[in-house]
Design a protein around this motif. Structure first.
Motif, short mmCIF file in Angstrom:
data_model
loop_
_atom_site.label_atom_id
_atom_site.label_comp_id
_atom_site.label_asym_id
_atom_site.label_seq_id
_atom_site.Cartn_x
_atom_site.Cartn_y
_atom_site.Cartn_z
N HIS A 1 0.81 -1.22 0.00
CA HIS A 1 0.00 0.00 0.00
C HIS A 1 0.85 1.27 0.00
CE1 HIS A 1 -3.89 -1.95 0.37
NE2 HIS A 1 -3.37 -2.76 1.27
N LEU A 2 2.17 1.13 0.01
CA LEU A 2 3.05 2.30 0.05
C LEU A 2 2.82 3.20 -1.16
CD1 LEU A 2 6.66 2.47 1.23
CD2 LEU A 2 6.17 3.37 -1.02
N ASN A 3 2.82 4.50 -0.91
CA ASN A 3 2.63 5.50 -1.96
C ASN A 3 3.99 6.11 -2.31
OD1 ASN A 3 1.87 7.58 -3.66
ND2 ASN A 3 1.09 8.87 -2.02
N PRO A 4 4.56 5.78 -3.48
CA PRO A 4 5.91 6.25 -3.80
C PRO A 4 5.98 7.72 -4.24
CG PRO A 4 5.07 4.91 -5.59
CD PRO A 4 4.04 4.85 -4.50
N GLU A 5 4.85 8.35 -4.49
CA GLU A 5 4.86 9.72 -5.04
C GLU A 5 5.61 10.73 -4.19
OE1 GLU A 5 1.04 11.09 -6.24
OE2 GLU A 5 0.70 9.44 -7.64
N PRO A 6 5.49 10.71 -2.85
CA PRO A 6 6.22 11.71 -2.06
C PRO A 6 7.72 11.44 -1.96
CG PRO A 6 4.29 10.88 -0.88
CD PRO A 6 4.54 9.96 -2.01
N LEU A 7 8.20 10.30 -2.46
CA LEU A 7 9.61 9.94 -2.34
C LEU A 7 10.41 10.46 -3.52
CD1 LEU A 7 9.08 6.27 -1.13
CD2 LEU A 7 9.82 8.22 0.26
N PRO A 8 11.73 10.61 -3.37
CA PRO A 8 12.58 11.07 -4.48
C PRO A 8 12.47 10.15 -5.69
CG PRO A 8 13.79 11.11 -2.41
CD PRO A 8 12.50 10.39 -2.12
N PRO A 9 12.60 10.69 -6.91
CA PRO A 9 12.48 9.87 -8.13
C PRO A 9 13.73 9.05 -8.42
CG PRO A 9 12.95 12.14 -8.70
CD PRO A 9 12.79 12.12 -7.20
N ILE B 1 12.24 0.95 -2.72
CA ILE B 1 11.29 1.58 -3.63
C ILE B 1 12.03 2.08 -4.85
CG2 ILE B 1 9.52 3.36 -3.88
CD1 ILE B 1 10.68 2.55 -0.39
N ASN B 2 11.62 1.62 -6.01
CA ASN B 2 12.24 2.04 -7.27
C ASN B 2 11.11 2.36 -8.25
OD1 ASN B 2 13.97 2.61 -9.32
ND2 ASN B 2 15.04 0.64 -9.30
N GLY B 3 10.77 3.64 -8.34
CA GLY B 3 9.61 4.03 -9.16
C GLY B 3 8.34 3.51 -8.50
N SER B 4 7.55 2.79 -9.28
CA SER B 4 6.29 2.24 -8.75
C SER B 4 6.48 0.86 -8.13
CB SER B 4 5.25 2.16 -9.87
OG SER B 4 5.70 1.30 -10.91
N GLU B 5 7.69 0.30 -8.20
CA GLU B 5 7.96 -1.02 -7.65
C GLU B 5 8.44 -0.92 -6.20
OE1 GLU B 5 10.58 -3.26 -10.09
OE2 GLU B 5 9.30 -3.13 -11.88
N VAL B 6 7.83 -1.73 -5.35
CA VAL B 6 8.21 -1.75 -3.94
C VAL B 6 8.51 -3.19 -3.55
CG1 VAL B 6 7.54 -1.16 -1.58
CG2 VAL B 6 6.66 0.20 -3.50
#
Length: 230
Positions: A124-132, A155-160
């Motif tokens: 359920h982690l939301n990667p959007e607030p994290l660095p690209p 976290i690498n892009g949308s993959e967790v």
């Protein structure tokens, strides 16, 4: 030995209960509804369920027409919900919403499970607030036995990905917390700021990732259910 006798009633509630109310079945359905398709990943969502019992429940659901078991391109069996299985989504999610509303919160927080918590956080982690870029976040639960203290989210892009061993990447943020505090945050019973102020949650690393934790953590799909008093 587990009893599997039927209720002997024609009522649809009775007939459905014969399929859905055996031990662990609704939790297996929860995992399938969350998008899990492979046996080993299903096990990570129900870590206290034996592989033999999981296999048995999947076969029972397959016989009932709820689950479809098909080999993928690599010959690995994947489990998907049939139309009948997908039709259970509002029922299973409704059970979870009821539990969040009416089961006393301190009772919920007695059932702590780091493997399930981290697996739930991972999906359920939301990667959007994290660095690209690739980010590695390590969680440490000091009160647990040494073998269960450390988890890494990569976290690498949308993959967790979730690792129970050091993946060998530089850690961007080290999160040290009691398991109860992190579970309370995840379930919406507390918030990051409150646990930090109480001294139950500490950060070491990138301050921007730390300050955005409430946003990237994602939270349980039931976290926003309003609490009620039974």
């Amino acid at each position: 030995m587990e009893e599997r006798g039927g209720y002997g009633q024609f009522c649809p509630v009775s007939m459905a209960s014969e399929i859905l109310c055996s031990r662990w079945t609704t939790l297996v359905l929860r995992e399938l509804l969350c998008g899990t398709t492979r046996f080993n990943d299903l096990r990570r969502g129900v870590p206290r369920m034996s592989p033999a019992l999981l296999s048995k429940r999947l076969k029972e659901l397959e016989r009932a027409g709820v689950v479809l078991a098909t080999p993928n391109a690599n010959g690995v069996t994947e489990y998907h919900l049939s139309r009948a299985g997908e039709d259970l989504r509002p029922i299973v999610m409704g059970i979870g919403a009821w539990g969040q509303r009416w089961v006393e919160s301190q009772l919920s927080l007695r059932n702590l499970d780091p493997s399930l918590l981290m697996w739930d956080m991972r999906r359920h982690l939301n990667p959007e607030p994290l660095p690209p870029r690739r980010c590695t976040i390590q969680f440490v639960y000091p009160e647990l036995p040494q073998a269960k203290q450390n988890y890494w989210l990569v976290i690498n892009g949308s993959e967790v990905d979730l690792c129970g061993f050091d993946p060998g990447f530089d850690v961007d943020l080290l999160v040290t917390s009691s398991l109860k505090s992190m579970t309370a945050i995840w379930m919406g019973l507390s918030v990051v700021r409150r646990e930090v102020e109480a001294g139950q949650l500490e950060f070491d690393g990138d301050p921007n990732i730390a300050s955005a934790m409430q946003q990237w953590l994602g939270l349980s799909p039931f976290a926003r259910e309003p609490r009620r008093v039974a």
